[in-house]
Design a protein around this motif. Structure first.
Motif, PDB file in Angstrom:
ATOM      1  N   TYR A  48       0.845  -1.191   0.000  1.00 43.33           N
ATOM      2  CA  TYR A  48       0.000   0.000   0.000  1.00 43.33           C
ATOM      3  C   TYR A  48       0.878   1.238   0.000  1.00 43.33           C
ATOM      4  CZ  TYR A  48       0.866   0.042   5.090  1.00 43.33           C
ATOM      5  OH  TYR A  48       1.456   0.050   6.333  1.00 43.33           O
ATOM      6  N   TRP A 231     -12.420   3.023   5.738  1.00 42.94           N
ATOM      7  CA  TRP A 231     -12.147   1.719   5.133  1.00 42.94           C
ATOM      8  C   TRP A 231     -12.578   1.667   3.673  1.00 42.94           C
ATOM      9  CZ3 TRP A 231      -9.743  -2.399   7.599  1.00 42.94           C
ATOM     10  CH2 TRP A 231      -9.428  -2.166   8.949  1.00 42.94           C
ATOM     11  N   LYS A 232     -11.794   0.930   2.876  1.00 44.43           N
ATOM     12  CA  LYS A 232     -12.072   0.728   1.461  1.00 44.43           C
ATOM     13  C   LYS A 232     -12.104  -0.770   1.162  1.00 44.43           C
ATOM     14  CE  LYS A 232      -9.401   4.894   0.367  1.00 44.43           C
ATOM     15  NZ  LYS A 232      -8.283   5.465  -0.435  1.00 44.43           N
ATOM     16  N   ASP A 233     -12.916  -1.156   0.181  1.00 42.68           N
ATOM     17  CA  ASP A 233     -12.984  -2.544  -0.259  1.00 42.68           C
ATOM     18  C   ASP A 233     -12.277  -2.649  -1.601  1.00 42.68           C
ATOM     19  OD1 ASP A 233     -13.760  -5.078  -1.337  1.00 42.68           O
ATOM     20  OD2 ASP A 233     -15.463  -5.105   0.045  1.00 42.68           O
ATOM     21  N   VAL A 234     -11.159  -3.397  -1.632  1.00 38.19           N
ATOM     22  CA  VAL A 234     -10.381  -3.581  -2.857  1.00 38.19           C
ATOM     23  C   VAL A 234     -10.334  -5.074  -3.151  1.00 38.19           C
ATOM     24  CG1 VAL A 234      -8.172  -3.203  -4.011  1.00 38.19           C
ATOM     25  CG2 VAL A 234      -8.991  -1.542  -2.316  1.00 38.19           C
ATOM     26  N   GLY A 235     -11.143  -5.513  -4.097  1.00 42.71           N
ATOM     27  CA  GLY A 235     -11.152  -6.921  -4.475  1.00 42.71           C
ATOM     28  C   GLY A 235     -11.514  -7.863  -3.346  1.00 42.71           C
ATOM     29  N   LYS A 238     -10.816  -5.558   2.751  1.00 48.41           N
ATOM     30  CA  LYS A 238     -11.101  -4.256   3.348  1.00 48.41           C
ATOM     31  C   LYS A 238      -9.844  -3.732   4.023  1.00 48.41           C
ATOM     32  CE  LYS A 238     -16.001  -5.205   3.921  1.00 48.41           C
ATOM     33  NZ  LYS A 238     -17.136  -5.444   4.857  1.00 48.41           N
ATOM     34  N   GLY A 241      -8.301   3.563   4.756  1.00 52.46           N
ATOM     35  CA  GLY A 241      -7.779   4.660   3.946  1.00 52.46           C
ATOM     36  C   GLY A 241      -7.045   5.687   4.765  1.00 52.46           C
ATOM     37  N   THR A 270      -3.743   5.787  -0.588  1.00 50.17           N
ATOM     38  CA  THR A 270      -4.367   5.987  -1.888  1.00 50.17           C
ATOM     39  C   THR A 270      -4.165   4.805  -2.832  1.00 50.17           C
ATOM     40  OG1 THR A 270      -2.375   7.124  -2.682  1.00 50.17           O
ATOM     41  CG2 THR A 270      -4.128   8.495  -1.759  1.00 50.17           C
ATOM     42  N   ASP A 271      -3.282   3.886  -2.494  1.00 47.20           N
ATOM     43  CA  ASP A 271      -2.950   2.782  -3.407  1.00 47.20           C
ATOM     44  C   ASP A 271      -2.866   1.494  -2.600  1.00 47.20           C
ATOM     45  OD1 ASP A 271      -2.238   1.414  -5.671  1.00 47.20           O
ATOM     46  OD2 ASP A 271      -0.121   1.987  -5.601  1.00 47.20           O
ATOM     47  N   ILE A 272      -3.773   0.560  -2.840  1.00 47.79           N
ATOM     48  CA  ILE A 272      -3.847  -0.685  -2.073  1.00 47.79           C
ATOM     49  C   ILE A 272      -3.780  -1.860  -3.044  1.00 47.79           C
ATOM     50  CG2 ILE A 272      -5.219  -2.030  -0.441  1.00 47.79           C
ATOM     51  CD1 ILE A 272      -6.662   0.691   0.229  1.00 47.79           C
ATOM     52  N   LYS A 273      -2.829  -2.759  -2.842  1.00 44.15           N
ATOM     53  CA  LYS A 273      -2.630  -3.898  -3.743  1.00 44.15           C
ATOM     54  C   LYS A 273      -2.586  -5.201  -2.939  1.00 44.15           C
ATOM     55  CE  LYS A 273       0.124  -1.062  -6.924  1.00 44.15           C
ATOM     56  NZ  LYS A 273       1.471  -0.872  -7.551  1.00 44.15           N
TER      57      LYS A 273
END
Length: 522
Positions: A48, A231-235, A238, A241, A270-273
């Motif tokens: 991230y 919190w963000k959901d990426v694929g 969770k 942010g 800003t960038d979550i992998k």
């Protein structure tokens, strides 16, 4: 009427039977639900990044009621591999618009890149192409992995973690900082070696706070916590942010506030992998078996009865009087201060170290003060630091992680004896032949409550941090640092006749070298 009563009895009996068959929550069941909700089950690693954040420089506040000084994070990336127990943090910091006062290198010139690594129990940093072992940072960096949102879940569910569950009600801050409403929360706690890590799980089944204690030579079992939000959901994973970390207690709404520093890290992510593991980390050969180097003390005579005690990053100066020895500065930690005391006992077997002059309240210059007091020394420090030193530094709190002598063997004098000599503007130690004058450094941008020591007969000034003499022959700065110029103004204001400056970092310097550094006339 009878039918109604029987119906009510039947409904109540069914409800009671259903309640009695519900499976009670356990730490494992809560963790399994949390893991599923946050997408931790199939998460092996994560990368991230962020571009807006800050780093608080812990223990370097301008005064005892200020927060830790901050610098801007202009670039940030971190990769955590849970299976490999590894982390690589790459951040670029600069001064930004934060105030240019406080310690820890403030103000930062230009940009600084910091690359921090941990693989299991091996910690290091990289500058250029050089790997620098940091064995003293291994514990905290390892803890940081298990204090990350998904790392906590994996650490708590690992064999031998022995998680426990408690449920309690919490409210947020009071007054202008009022936060959450009154809420019922689950707290899961587990053991990581000698550390206990506690996670707060909110009503959305998300981790909002993770807390533990780390060892610190000034504060003992030091509060260390991370707060997560936005919190963000990426694929299906969770991830927060926003990161907001505290080091030391966030007690600013509960006066008296003797030590206000707490905000130590903040980041907008800003960038979550998810499952981006980056490159596998290999521990450099010089890091694999690195240990904390032993303490060494080297004594150099500056004048009859005046000794410069070096051998590490932080120095002290010993001054001999008729019946005792005075020590200027007890820095870093117990190990350093005990080594200095043992050196002085060998040099002056029949004279106690009766006084220790403390230059200022930054933790690296304060870390041996408890030890010096335990060994029988009275502390000479600026009066503005008195309450913090008495209530927080020389405290009764047990030290469980790395107990020191004062916590293990508190002397009777701890409560009843002679502890402090406060400096307002000037304080003098004298035996009728030699004077050691201690002066308040007025208006220092480095630290409020700063003092300097002066030997008028020998014309030696002893100071910390505000002037670190560069290597002999090194280029002078294009612009004199504000703290060094302030030192010059104080020397002139007190009309001191200085020939030698003994910096408590670096080396001694002549008055002529100092004038060249600050670009001032004699």
């Amino acid at each position: 009427m009878a039918k109604r009563l029987w119906s009510l009895v039947a409904v109540l009996a069914m409800a009671s039977s259903a309640a009695s068959t519900q499976t009670p929550q356990t730490a494992q069941s809560v963790l399994q639900s949390l893991s599923k909700n946050m997408g931790a089950d199939n998460l092996k690693c994560i990368t991230y990044g962020g571009t807006v954040g800050y780093v608080g420089i812990v223990g370097q506040a301008h005064d005892i009621r200020s927060d830790w000084p901050k610098v801007l994070i202009s670039k940030y990336t971190r990769t955590i591999n849970y299976d490999a127990k590894s982390s690589y943090e790459d951040r670029t910091i600069e001064q930004g618009n934060y105030p240019r006062i406080g310690g820890g290198g403030i103000p930062i010139q230009g940009q600084q890149r910091q690359q921090n690594y941990i693989v299991d129990k091996a910690a290091w940093t990289v500058q250029g192409t050089n790997a620098n072992p940091q064995p003293d940072q291994a514990d905290v960096r390892a803890i940081d992995i298990w204090m990350s949102p998904h790392g906590f879940i994996k650490g708590a569910m690992a064999p031998g973690a022995n998680p426990v569950l408690i449920t309690r009600y919490e409210n947020g801050a009071v007054g202008t900082l009022a936060g959450h409403r009154y809420r019922k929360l689950n707290i899961v706690s587990f053991n990581f070696g000698k550390y206990r890590i506690n996670g707060t799980i909110n009503e959305d089944n998300l981790l909002e706070r993770i807390e533990t204690r780390i060892a610190n030579p000034v504060r003992g079992d030091l509060n260390y916590e991370a707060e997560y939000s936005q919190w963000k959901d990426v694929g299906g994973v969770k991830f927060p942010g926003n990161f907001h970390n505290h080091t030391d207690w966030d007690n600013e709404t509960q006066p008296p506030n003797y030590n206000g520093g707490h905000n130590s890290f903040g980041l907008n992510v800003t960038d979550i992998k998810p499952n981006d593991c980056g490159q596998a980390l290999t521990v450099p050969a010089n890091v694999q078996n690195a240990v904390v180097p032993p303490v060494t003390v080297t004594s150099t005579q500056l004048a009859p009865g005046v000794f410069y005690l070096t051998g590490g990053t932080h120095h002290s100066v010993a001054v001999e009087f008729n019946d005792y020895v005075a020590l200027v500065e007890a820095p870093l930690n117990q190990a350093r201060t005990l080594a200095v005391f043992n050196t002085l006992r060998g040099m002056f077997p029949n004279k106690p170290v009766k006084y220790v002059v403390n230059s200022h309240n930054h933790f690296d210059h304060l870390g041996g003060l408890r030890t010096a007091f335990h060994e029988g020394a009275t502390i000479i420090a600026h009066s503005s630091n008195h309450d913090f030193y008495k209530q927080e530094v020389l405290s009764h709190e047990p030290w469980t992680l790395e107990p020191d002598r004062l916590s293990l063997y508190p002397p009777t004098e701890y409560d009843e004896g002679y502890q402090f000599e406060d400096v307002d503007t000037r304080y003098t130690l004298s035996d009728g032949t030699r004077n050691l004058d201690v002066y308040y450094v007025q208006g220092s941008p480095h630290s409020e409550g700063m003092v300097m020591a002066y030997l008028p007969k020998e014309k030696i000034l002893i100071e910390a941090d505000v002037y670190n003499p560069p290597a002999a022959g090194a280029a002078m700065p294009a612009q004199a640092p504000a703290a060094a110029v302030n030192l010059y103004d104080n020397i002139k204001g007190y009309r001191l006749d200085v020939t030698t400056i003994a910096g408590l970092h670096g080396r001694t310097a002549t008055w002529a070298e100092f004038l060249q550094f600050v670009q001032k006339p004699n």
